[in-house]
Design an enzyme around this catalytic site. Structure first.
Site, PDB file in Angstrom:
ATOM      1  N   THR A 130       0.827  -1.213   0.000  1.00  0.00           N
ATOM      2  CA  THR A 130       0.000   0.000   0.000  1.00  0.00           C
ATOM      3  C   THR A 130       0.863   1.266   0.000  1.00  0.00           C
ATOM      4  O   THR A 130       0.542   2.228  -0.693  1.00  0.00           O
ATOM      5  CB  THR A 130      -0.953   0.023   1.213  1.00  0.00           C
ATOM      6  OG1 THR A 130      -0.203  -0.238   2.394  1.00  0.00           O
ATOM      7  CG2 THR A 130      -2.042  -1.012   1.085  1.00  0.00           C
ATOM      8  N   TRP A 131       1.985   1.248   0.736  1.00  0.00           N
ATOM      9  CA  TRP A 131       2.776   2.479   0.825  1.00  0.00           C
ATOM     10  C   TRP A 131       3.568   2.714  -0.460  1.00  0.00           C
ATOM     11  O   TRP A 131       3.600   3.821  -0.995  1.00  0.00           O
ATOM     12  CB  TRP A 131       3.665   2.453   2.059  1.00  0.00           C
ATOM     13  CG  TRP A 131       4.296   3.760   2.448  1.00  0.00           C
ATOM     14  CD1 TRP A 131       5.554   3.915   2.946  1.00  0.00           C
ATOM     15  CD2 TRP A 131       3.721   5.088   2.422  1.00  0.00           C
ATOM     16  NE1 TRP A 131       5.797   5.248   3.226  1.00  0.00           N
ATOM     17  CE2 TRP A 131       4.684   5.986   2.902  1.00  0.00           C
ATOM     18  CE3 TRP A 131       2.485   5.597   2.008  1.00  0.00           C
ATOM     19  CZ2 TRP A 131       4.471   7.367   2.995  1.00  0.00           C
ATOM     20  CZ3 TRP A 131       2.264   6.971   2.103  1.00  0.00           C
ATOM     21  CH2 TRP A 131       3.244   7.837   2.593  1.00  0.00           C
ATOM     22  N   GLY A 153       6.988   9.495   8.973  1.00  0.00           N
ATOM     23  CA  GLY A 153       6.093  10.459   9.633  1.00  0.00           C
ATOM     24  C   GLY A 153       4.676   9.929   9.675  1.00  0.00           C
ATOM     25  O   GLY A 153       4.426   8.768   9.348  1.00  0.00           O
ATOM     26  N   LYS A 165       7.329   3.532  17.835  1.00  0.00           N
ATOM     27  CA  LYS A 165       5.974   4.041  18.132  1.00  0.00           C
ATOM     28  C   LYS A 165       4.913   2.980  17.779  1.00  0.00           C
ATOM     29  O   LYS A 165       3.816   2.989  18.332  1.00  0.00           O
ATOM     30  CB  LYS A 165       5.702   5.377  17.439  1.00  0.00           C
ATOM     31  CG  LYS A 165       5.860   5.402  15.919  1.00  0.00           C
ATOM     32  CD  LYS A 165       4.658   4.943  15.138  1.00  0.00           C
ATOM     33  CE  LYS A 165       5.027   4.568  13.723  1.00  0.00           C
ATOM     34  NZ  LYS A 165       3.917   4.071  12.914  1.00  0.00           N
ATOM     35  N   SER A 209      -4.892   2.317  11.211  1.00  0.00           N
ATOM     36  CA  SER A 209      -3.657   1.752  11.767  1.00  0.00           C
ATOM     37  C   SER A 209      -3.754   0.248  12.009  1.00  0.00           C
ATOM     38  O   SER A 209      -4.586  -0.223  12.780  1.00  0.00           O
ATOM     39  CB  SER A 209      -3.307   2.451  13.080  1.00  0.00           C
ATOM     40  OG  SER A 209      -2.356   1.697  13.780  1.00  0.00           O
ATOM     41  N   ASN A 214      -1.338  -1.502  13.452  1.00  0.00           N
ATOM     42  CA  ASN A 214      -0.774  -1.787  14.772  1.00  0.00           C
ATOM     43  C   ASN A 214      -1.818  -1.588  15.858  1.00  0.00           C
ATOM     44  O   ASN A 214      -1.954  -2.396  16.772  1.00  0.00           O
ATOM     45  CB  ASN A 214       0.452  -0.908  15.012  1.00  0.00           C
ATOM     46  CG  ASN A 214       1.598  -1.314  14.105  1.00  0.00           C
ATOM     47  OD1 ASN A 214       2.264  -2.313  14.353  1.00  0.00           O
ATOM     48  ND2 ASN A 214       1.812  -0.564  13.037  1.00  0.00           N
TER      49      ASN A 214
END
Ligand SMILES: NC(=O)c1ccc[n+]([C@@H]2O[C@H](COP(=O)([O-])OP(=O)(O)OC[C@H]3O[C@@H](n4cnc5c(N)ncnc54)[C@H](O)[C@@H]3O)[C@@H](O)[C@H]2O)c1
Length: 331
Positions: free
Chosen positions: A11-12, A135, A190, A253, A255
């Site tokens: 996807t990215w 980011g 994160k 998200s 995660n």
């Protein structure tokens, strides 16, 4: 106009291919998966980005050589577990002066290297050709042109600024930062805190617990970053707090969703299967635990997630323990 090769059509990688092509660059998108390439090529869409039309002019390829040759920028966009093998396979092809960009968020479990460090080692190039781009940037939003800000981190300002100019447009604002390691640690660590926030939600705890986990989670990853020589300001910027907010609170998200499922009683394997895409927080856990031990840095939230994932403590007990630790000052 730049010529750009993107290695990894998840996807990215696909969202970035669309962005860069729309910015006026010549883009080749490589994938290891023939079925993925076929859908992109014939239907101009990515299966995991519903409703997003990929522009007609992107070149899709199964050849790394074709993707890299002549490119002034090569983007490594696979999940972190494949970055070393992809970089090793790509080694002969990037031009000697091409800037190599990692957009993957992870730390290699055996070496504790960040993704630009893995690429540098696998390709055998110096750090001044490497940039980490990271980011609060969900592919689902970037691919439909929603406003987004990102950090281009490189020790070589010229490389970081080239990436800044190439990616920026009227909906993507790109900042530069020289603290590459800090930016990459933020991106990897994160995700673990987002897992913890999801676990708390999955148990049925409320916004108060989640806010405590997010805030104290940020403190512990910044503490590790500082012990590793990174700039604390990086952790309180877009790549740190910014990305943690988006990952710990967004419906996009993975995660956070995987954490929710863990909190609701799924095993880690069941949660990953249910999410159906890479859950980088789980991949980052061994290195995070290893680094916290090596540096002697206390990371109670990360340790609690690790215990839940390994199935040695149930989620409710793990979160309750975090709330009932010895009294501390807030530093
Ligand atoms: N998706 C996002 O919004 C987003 C945003 C910023 C950063 N990232 C980071 O980008 C990286 C990629 O994430 P994604 O969301 O595109 O993942 P994804 O789950 O969509 O990607 C899976 C892709 O990995 C590739 N792949 C599968 N097996 C492979 C193999 N054996 N060798 C090489 N490639 C293989 C395939 O192209 C597959 O589509 C991750 O590190 C992620 O943290 C993602």
């Amino acid at each position: 106009m730049a010529t750009i090769g993107i290695l990894g059509a998840g996807t990215w990688g696909s969202a970035l291919a669309k962005l860069l092509y729309t910015n006026g660059h010549a883009v080749s998108l490589w994938s290891a998966i023939p079925a993925e390439l076929q859908i992109l090529e014939t239907e101009h869409r990515h299966p995991k980005l519903p409703g997003v039309k990929m522009p007609d002019g992107i070149r899709y390829t199964a050849s790394m050589e074709e993707a890299c040759r002549g490119a002034s920028l090569v983007v490594f966009a696979t999940p972190s577990v494949y970055i070393r093998s992809v970089a090793a396979a790509a080694k002969p092809y990037p031009e000697p002066d091409a800037v190599l960009i990692s957009v993957a968020k992870g730390i290699e479990p055996e070496t504790f290297l960040t993704m630009t460090e893995v690429i540098a080692e696998a390709i055998g190039c110096s750090e001044d050709r490497l940039v980490a781009l990271s980011g609060p940037t969900h592919a689902e939003e970037v691919s439909i042109g929603l406003p987004t800000a990102i950090v281009s981190a490189g020790t070589n300002p010229q490389a970081a600024e080239l990436v800044q100019r190439t990616f920026s447009n009227d909906y993507l604002r790109t900042y530069t930062n020289a603290d590459v390691r800090g930016v990459e640690l933020c991106g990897a660590l994160k995700n673990i805190i987002a897992l913890a926030a999801g676990i708390s939600d999955g148990i049925g705890y409320g916004d108060n617990a989640k806010a405590a986990i997010i805030t104290r989670g940020m403190v512990e990853i910044a503490r590790l970053g500082a012990a590793l020589g990174c700039d604390r300001a990086t952790f309180y910027g877009l790549a740190g707090v910014g990305d943690l907010i988006v990952t710990a609170t967004s419906r996009h998200s993975r995660n956070n969703r995987a954490g929710y499922l863990l909190g609701a009683g799924y095993t880690a394997e069941q949660a990953v299967r249910e999410v159906g895409m890479v859950v980088e927080g789980l991949n980052a856990l061994p290195a995070a635990i290893g680094l916290s031990k090596r540096c002697g840095v206390e990371m109670p939230i990360t340790a609690a997630v690790d215990e839940v994932v390994r199935g040695v403590v149930d989620p409710r007990t793990a979160v309750n323990r975090l709330m009932n630790r010895t009294y501390k000052t807030e530093v």
